[in-house]
Write a protein that holds these residues in place. Structure first.
Motif, PDB file in Angstrom:
ATOM      1  N   PRO A  12      19.319  51.964  -1.113  1.00 46.87           N
ATOM      2  CA  PRO A  12      20.063  51.072  -0.205  1.00 46.87           C
ATOM      3  C   PRO A  12      19.443  50.939   1.170  1.00 46.87           C
ATOM      4  O   PRO A  12      19.643  49.935   1.855  1.00 46.87           O
ATOM      5  CB  PRO A  12      21.450  51.729  -0.123  1.00 46.87           C
ATOM      6  N   LYS A  13      18.681  51.956   1.605  1.00 45.60           N
ATOM      7  CA  LYS A  13      18.049  51.893   2.914  1.00 45.60           C
ATOM      8  C   LYS A  13      17.027  50.768   2.996  1.00 45.60           C
ATOM      9  O   LYS A  13      16.664  50.328   4.092  1.00 45.60           O
ATOM     10  CB  LYS A  13      17.388  53.232   3.244  1.00 45.60           C
ATOM     11  N   GLY A  20      21.049  42.448  -2.364  1.00 44.08           N
ATOM     12  CA  GLY A  20      21.411  41.218  -3.058  1.00 44.08           C
ATOM     13  C   GLY A  20      21.795  41.481  -4.507  1.00 44.08           C
ATOM     14  O   GLY A  20      22.744  40.880  -5.029  1.00 44.08           O
ATOM     15  N   ILE A  21      21.067  42.381  -5.157  1.00 47.81           N
ATOM     16  CA  ILE A  21      21.402  42.759  -6.536  1.00 47.81           C
ATOM     17  C   ILE A  21      22.785  43.387  -6.584  1.00 47.81           C
ATOM     18  O   ILE A  21      23.612  43.058  -7.445  1.00 47.81           O
ATOM     19  CB  ILE A  21      20.336  43.724  -7.088  1.00 47.81           C
ATOM     20  N   ARG A  22      23.052  44.282  -5.653  1.00 46.20           N
ATOM     21  CA  ARG A  22      24.361  44.952  -5.636  1.00 46.20           C
ATOM     22  C   ARG A  22      25.485  43.969  -5.342  1.00 46.20           C
ATOM     23  O   ARG A  22      26.612  44.142  -5.817  1.00 46.20           O
ATOM     24  CB  ARG A  22      24.351  46.082  -4.602  1.00 46.20           C
ATOM     25  N   ASN A  23      25.217  42.947  -4.547  1.00 48.06           N
ATOM     26  CA  ASN A  23      26.234  41.933  -4.268  1.00 48.06           C
ATOM     27  C   ASN A  23      26.552  41.108  -5.510  1.00 48.06           C
ATOM     28  O   ASN A  23      27.711  40.775  -5.774  1.00 48.06           O
ATOM     29  CB  ASN A  23      25.752  40.993  -3.153  1.00 48.06           C
ATOM     30  N   SER A  45      17.151  60.592  -7.135  1.00 43.57           N
ATOM     31  CA  SER A  45      17.464  59.876  -5.895  1.00 43.57           C
ATOM     32  C   SER A  45      18.941  60.029  -5.558  1.00 43.57           C
ATOM     33  O   SER A  45      19.803  59.944  -6.439  1.00 43.57           O
ATOM     34  CB  SER A  45      17.108  58.393  -6.043  1.00 43.57           C
ATOM     35  N   ASP A  46      19.228  60.239  -4.264  1.00 48.70           N
ATOM     36  CA  ASP A  46      20.599  60.569  -3.870  1.00 48.70           C
ATOM     37  C   ASP A  46      21.561  59.395  -3.976  1.00 48.70           C
ATOM     38  O   ASP A  46      22.771  59.582  -3.938  1.00 48.70           O
ATOM     39  CB  ASP A  46      20.630  61.157  -2.459  1.00 48.70           C
ATOM     40  N   TYR A  47      21.046  58.166  -4.113  1.00 48.01           N
ATOM     41  CA  TYR A  47      21.946  57.014  -4.219  1.00 48.01           C
ATOM     42  C   TYR A  47      22.480  56.817  -5.629  1.00 48.01           C
ATOM     43  O   TYR A  47      23.432  56.053  -5.846  1.00 48.01           O
ATOM     44  CB  TYR A  47      21.250  55.731  -3.757  1.00 48.01           C
ATOM     45  N   LEU A  48      21.885  57.485  -6.614  1.00 49.37           N
ATOM     46  CA  LEU A  48      22.267  57.274  -8.012  1.00 49.37           C
ATOM     47  C   LEU A  48      23.703  57.723  -8.268  1.00 49.37           C
ATOM     48  O   LEU A  48      24.206  58.663  -7.657  1.00 49.37           O
ATOM     49  CB  LEU A  48      21.311  58.022  -8.932  1.00 49.37           C
TER      50      LEU A  48
END
Length: 398
Positions: A12-13, A20-23, A45-48
């Motif tokens: 996300p950083k 855009g993909i997440r939106n 990765s910590d965002y997973l």
């Protein structure tokens, strides 16, 4: 329908394409389009685990090309599970890997999987002409000559976020002969409505502003964004027009610690009158970011290049008119919908933006605010843009 997104990183950083993909994916899921992502991030990765869709991580890449030996084999083994593949971005290994894997699947499995390229502004001629990008421009020319023209010209289609991006892409490289140029638009999720806790969160970050009205710049502190020109224009405007109480200017975003950021602070120090009128907040997120939008009179971004400008659309969604340069690729839509003002990305153009807003009556500003929100709902709300993407892809999927 099941779509695979291929991108170098979903951290996300990184913002931009991965945001855009997440939106888009949740809105697509709601209308029957399943999405998965494969990316070249570390498997720990910590965002997973924070997204509601599947992300396949294949391990950290190597080098500036973001090479990962696992990507082509993974694509060959899994491509048949998807109706189409979308490549996000160019100039890195993920685009080449999809091109090679699709050829291999056709040869070995006799399967023709349609793939699309979403360049996210990376075909804009600005990046080949900007003086500070000479080395990268040369690199991109070689990449295009030997790799990327095959990726783009053999794709089922190239997906653009707006008409201006589509038109500009034709000017940059040769041979450029995509099979289909498709303007699919771009959307963002509905922001939180204005509320006292949002306004207070922003005030806590920028207490010096107090209750003064302000224009908001929210983006990276970078030469491309034209922040130096904005400061000079603002200084010229308040000193030559003899405005007794000029609207304040809030500049929010990361990068103030860079050499460019320090040069902006030097400009402020050389013109002390600006110290009580211009406020740097650093990067804003969450409540403070939305509070900054909702508390502002209008949004300003006189960028030298902006493919879409998510921050601009976020401002529109918050009922805020936008004052932008004609190098922001959605400028035509802003003009057509009367959602703000558009001028050149020069000192003179930026001064005109400030004057145009100052000249409006309170009633006219309120009208512009309504037009801003209407523009968001018409062009950039996530549901209609997701539906447009689904319809576009469906036309090319057997």
């Amino acid at each position: 329908m099941k779509i695979l997104r291929v991108i170098s990183s979903m951290n996300p950083k990184g913002g931009g394409p991965c945001q855009g993909i997440r939106n888009t994916i949740p809105a697509l899921q709601n209308i029957g389009v399943e999405n998965e992502v494969v990316c070249l991030d570390a498997e720990d990765s910590d965002y997973l685990g924070k997204d509601l869709f599947k992300i396949h991580t294949l391990g950290a890449p190597k080098g500036p090309w973001a090479y990962n030996k696992n990507l082509i084999p993974w694509l060959v083994n899994n491509a048949s599970k998807y109706h189409a593949i979308i490549i996000h971005g160019l100039w890195q290994y993920n685009s080449y890997a999809v091109y090679k894997a699709i050829k291999q699947v056709l040869k070995e499995q006799q399967l023709q999987i349609p793939y699309f390229v979403m360049p996210h502004g990376m075909l804009d001629p600005y990046f080949q002409k900007a003086p500070e990008r000479r080395v990268k421009a040369l690199r991109n020319w070689f990449f295009w000559k030997f790799i990327e023209h095959k990726v783009v010209n053999n794709a089922t289609g190239v997906l653009f976020t707006c008409q201006e991006e589509l038109l500009l892409a034709r000017q940059t490289f040769t041979p450029y002969k995509p099979k289909n140029e498709l303007n699919v638009g771009y959307g963002i999720v509905e922001p939180p409505q204005t509320a006292p806790h949002l306004i207070n969160a922003f005030k806590a970050v920028c207490p010096e502003l107090k209750e003064a009205p302000y224009l908001l710049f929210l983006s990276r502190i970078h030469q491309k964004k034209g922040v130096d020109i904005l400061l000079e224009a603002y200084y010229n405007w308040i000193t030559t027009e003899n405005i007794s109480q000029p609207i304040k200017l809030v500049i929010a975003g990361p990068g103030l610690e860079t050499d460019y950021g320090k040069s902006l602070l030097d400009f402020i120090n050389k013109h002390p009158v600006l110290k009580s009128h211009v406020f740097f907040t650093g990067m804003l997120s969450g409540d403070s970011k939305w509070g900054a939008y909702h508390g502002s009179e209008a949004f300003i971004l006189n960028s030298h290049q902006e493919n879409f400008g998510i921050s601009i659309v976020e401002a529109l969604a918050c009922n805020k008119p936008v004052l932008i340069s004609d190098k922001v690729n959605i400028w035509r839509e802003i003009v057509n919908e009367s959602a703000g003002f558009v001028e050149t990305d020069t000192l003179e153009g930026t001064i005109k933006l400030l004057k145009s807003w100052q000249a409006l009556s309170l009633e006219d500003k309120q009208i512009k605010s309504k037009q801003a929100r209407q523009t968001f709902e018409k062009l950039y709300a996530i549901k209609p843009t997701a539906l447009k993407l689904k319809d576009t892809l469906s036309a090319y999927i057997n």
